[in-house]
Design an enzyme around this catalytic site. Structure first.
Site, short mmCIF file in Angstrom:
data_model
loop_
_atom_site.label_atom_id
_atom_site.label_comp_id
_atom_site.label_asym_id
_atom_site.label_seq_id
_atom_site.Cartn_x
_atom_site.Cartn_y
_atom_site.Cartn_z
NE ARG A 225 -4.30 -1.29 0.03
CZ ARG A 225 -4.49 -2.27 -0.87
NH1 ARG A 225 -3.59 -2.53 -1.79
NH2 ARG A 225 -5.62 -2.96 -0.86
CG HIS A 273 -3.66 -0.95 -7.11
ND1 HIS A 273 -4.15 -0.29 -6.00
CD2 HIS A 273 -3.74 -2.27 -6.81
CE1 HIS A 273 -4.51 -1.18 -5.08
NE2 HIS A 273 -4.27 -2.39 -5.57
P1 NDP Z 1 -1.82 -11.07 5.22
O1 NDP Z 1 -2.76 -10.53 6.25
O2 NDP Z 1 -1.90 -12.51 4.86
O3 NDP Z 1 -0.31 -10.78 5.66
C1 NDP Z 1 0.06 -9.55 6.18
C2 NDP Z 1 1.49 -9.65 6.70
O4 NDP Z 1 1.87 -8.36 7.19
C3 NDP Z 1 1.61 -10.63 7.88
O5 NDP Z 1 2.84 -11.31 7.82
C4 NDP Z 1 1.58 -9.69 9.08
O6 NDP Z 1 2.22 -10.16 10.25
C5 NDP Z 1 2.34 -8.51 8.53
N1 NDP Z 1 2.09 -7.32 9.34
C6 NDP Z 1 0.93 -6.69 9.59
N2 NDP Z 1 1.12 -5.66 10.43
C7 NDP Z 1 2.45 -5.63 10.71
C8 NDP Z 1 3.27 -4.82 11.52
N3 NDP Z 1 2.76 -3.79 12.23
N4 NDP Z 1 4.59 -5.09 11.59
C9 NDP Z 1 5.12 -6.14 10.89
N5 NDP Z 1 4.39 -6.96 10.10
C10 NDP Z 1 3.07 -6.70 10.00
O7 NDP Z 1 -2.01 -10.14 3.92
P2 NDP Z 1 -1.74 -10.53 2.40
O8 NDP Z 1 -0.41 -11.13 2.29
O9 NDP Z 1 -2.89 -11.26 1.84
O10 NDP Z 1 -1.77 -9.07 1.72
C11 NDP Z 1 -0.87 -8.07 2.10
C12 NDP Z 1 -1.28 -6.74 1.47
O11 NDP Z 1 -1.01 -6.74 0.06
C13 NDP Z 1 -2.77 -6.40 1.52
O12 NDP Z 1 -3.14 -5.94 2.80
C14 NDP Z 1 -2.87 -5.33 0.46
O13 NDP Z 1 -2.58 -4.08 1.04
C15 NDP Z 1 -1.76 -5.69 -0.53
N6 NDP Z 1 -2.28 -6.13 -1.83
C16 NDP Z 1 -1.91 -5.45 -2.96
C17 NDP Z 1 -2.35 -5.85 -4.19
C18 NDP Z 1 -1.89 -5.14 -5.41
O14 NDP Z 1 -2.38 -5.43 -6.51
N7 NDP Z 1 -0.97 -4.22 -5.32
C19 NDP Z 1 -3.23 -7.01 -4.35
C20 NDP Z 1 -3.58 -7.64 -3.11
C21 NDP Z 1 -3.10 -7.22 -1.89
P3 NDP Z 1 1.69 -11.45 11.03
O15 NDP Z 1 2.12 -12.60 10.15
O16 NDP Z 1 2.40 -11.39 12.32
O17 NDP Z 1 0.20 -11.32 11.13
C1 OXD Z 2 -6.40 -5.83 -2.97
C2 OXD Z 2 -5.80 -5.03 -4.00
O1 OXD Z 2 -6.26 -5.50 -1.80
O2 OXD Z 2 -6.09 -5.24 -5.19
O3 OXD Z 2 -7.08 -6.84 -3.28
O4 OXD Z 2 -4.97 -4.15 -3.72
#
Ligand code: NDP
Ligand code: OXD
Length: 310
Positions: A225, A273
């Site tokens: 993000r 994006h």
């Molecule tokens: P998950 O919830 O599966 O994983 C999130 C990860 O971030 C986990 O490892 C989590 O830690 C870690 N995390 C969260 N908060 C913190 C923190 N404060 N400090 C350190 N680590 C942290 O999410 P996804 O992998 O499914 O997706 C991640 C992001 O990707 C989405 O939220 C979205 O913003 C983005 N995205 C972008 C897309 C694009 O097209 N550009 C498409 C889809 C998603 P823990 O393992 O300890 O919970």
């Molecule tokens: C999602 C994205 O969060 O597309 O699914 O960014």
């Protein structure tokens, strides 16, 4: 009785999801009416995307769950009217797309492809890039998407470490956590990938101080993000050459405004994006499975922890 499933997913998604969702519901053995409009008190599930006008969930008194088509839920998770369970999207095809985007851009920088593609001139410079096994990648966020991308990079022989909020075990990948862990992950990394959700804790986590921990010339890939990075600090680090390049897919304001310095910065690549899209055929099955679970009184998959924000 058939469950009423309201598609509140904004323009275009009814056409994209109508047939796959009906097929997936039938495949899951769920009796459901998929509708674009319904009296709120008659709705059992809401399939949601942030482009939908729906903001007030209070009248949906019977609704068992709001099922997001997006993986990132920052635009709905803080909605005070939402008291129903919220589930985010974990779609195998979205994950596949993210793995491809991350590995593609990591390989571009690792192999120095721009030297040959962007402005090759007539220079015969036979210097070979190092092997992937000589490059360290920090995967910041090692959840559904980060872990899959980390495994793919590791399969290409990159040295990969992960970083998360809580201690994690991902097979064969050393993982750090917490603020000390962030420093350890950043210090050695040639390529830094940010796959974290946007939460109050992660906003601007890459800032002047933490960018200062990065190895000189490190490359940043951000498909997470826009708000994860302090833009002013990143631009300063890029101008100074302390960060070698940033490939950015997500931004605070999207579409990225025409006058934003990222568009023209020589060390920045903008992708609009597109890192990974939710794909109807596969995500419809995830939605249908959650509706099946809701109807059977089983726990939902991928339920968001509202306090954590993801
Ligand atoms: P998950 O919830 O599966 O994983 C999130 C990860 O971030 C986990 O490892 C989590 O830690 C870690 N995390 C969260 N908060 C913190 C923190 N404060 N400090 C350190 N680590 C942290 O999410 P996804 O992998 O499914 O997706 C991640 C992001 O990707 C989405 O939220 C979205 O913003 C983005 N995205 C972008 C897309 C694009 O097209 N550009 C498409 C889809 C998603 P823990 O393992 O300890 O919970
Ligand atoms: C999602 C994205 O969060 O597309 O699914 O960014």
């Amino acid at each position: 009785m058939a469950a009423t499933v309201l598609m509140a997913a904004g323009p275009g998604n009814w056409e994209r999801y109508n047939a796959p969702l009906r097929a997936a519901l039938a495949e899951a053995g769920v009796a459901a009416d998929l509708v674009q409009e319904a009296a709120p008190e008659a709705v059992d599930y809401i399939v949601y995307a942030p482009s939908a006008p729906l903001q007030n969930f209070t009248p949906y008194s019977r609704c068992k769950a709001v099922l997001s088509l997006w993986a990132g839920v920052e635009r709905i998770v803080g909605n005070a009217t939402l008291t129903q369970p919220l589930c985010r999207m974990v779609d195998p095809a979205l994950t596949e797309g993210m793995v491809e985007w991350v590995t593609g851009h990591a390989l571009r920088h690792h192999l120095g492809l721009d030297r040959y593609i962007v402005n090759p001139g007539k220079v015969w410079d036979p210097a070979c890039p190092p092997l992937a096994r000589e490059r360290q990648v920090a995967m910041l966020g090692i959840g559904a998407l980060g872990a899959a991308a980390a495994r793919a990079l590791q399969a290409l022989n990159f040295r990969v470490c992960g970083w998360s909020r809580s201690p994690r075990e991902v097979q064969g990948i050393p993982c750090h956590h917490g603020q000390d862990g962030l420093r350890a992950a950043l210090e050695g990394a040639d390529i830094i990938v940010t796959l974290l959700p946007k939460t109050p804790e992660t906003e601007n986590f890459l800032n002047a101080e933490t960018l200062g921990w990065c190895k000189p010339g490190a490359v940043i890939l951000n498909p997470g993000r826009g708000a994860l990075i302090d833009d002013v600090a990143l631009l300063a680090a890029l101008d100074a050459g302390r960060i070698g390049h940033a490939t950015l897919d997500v931004f605070r304001v999207e579409p990225l405004p025409q006058d934003h310095p990222y568009w023209t910065h020589p060390r920045v690549t903008v992708t609009p994006h597109i890192a990974a899209d939710t794909r109807p055929a596969t995500s419809a099955r995830v939605i249908a499975e959650n509706i099946r679970r809701g109807q059977a009184g089983e726990p939902f998959l991928h339920q968001v922890d509202r306090a954590r924000g993801y």
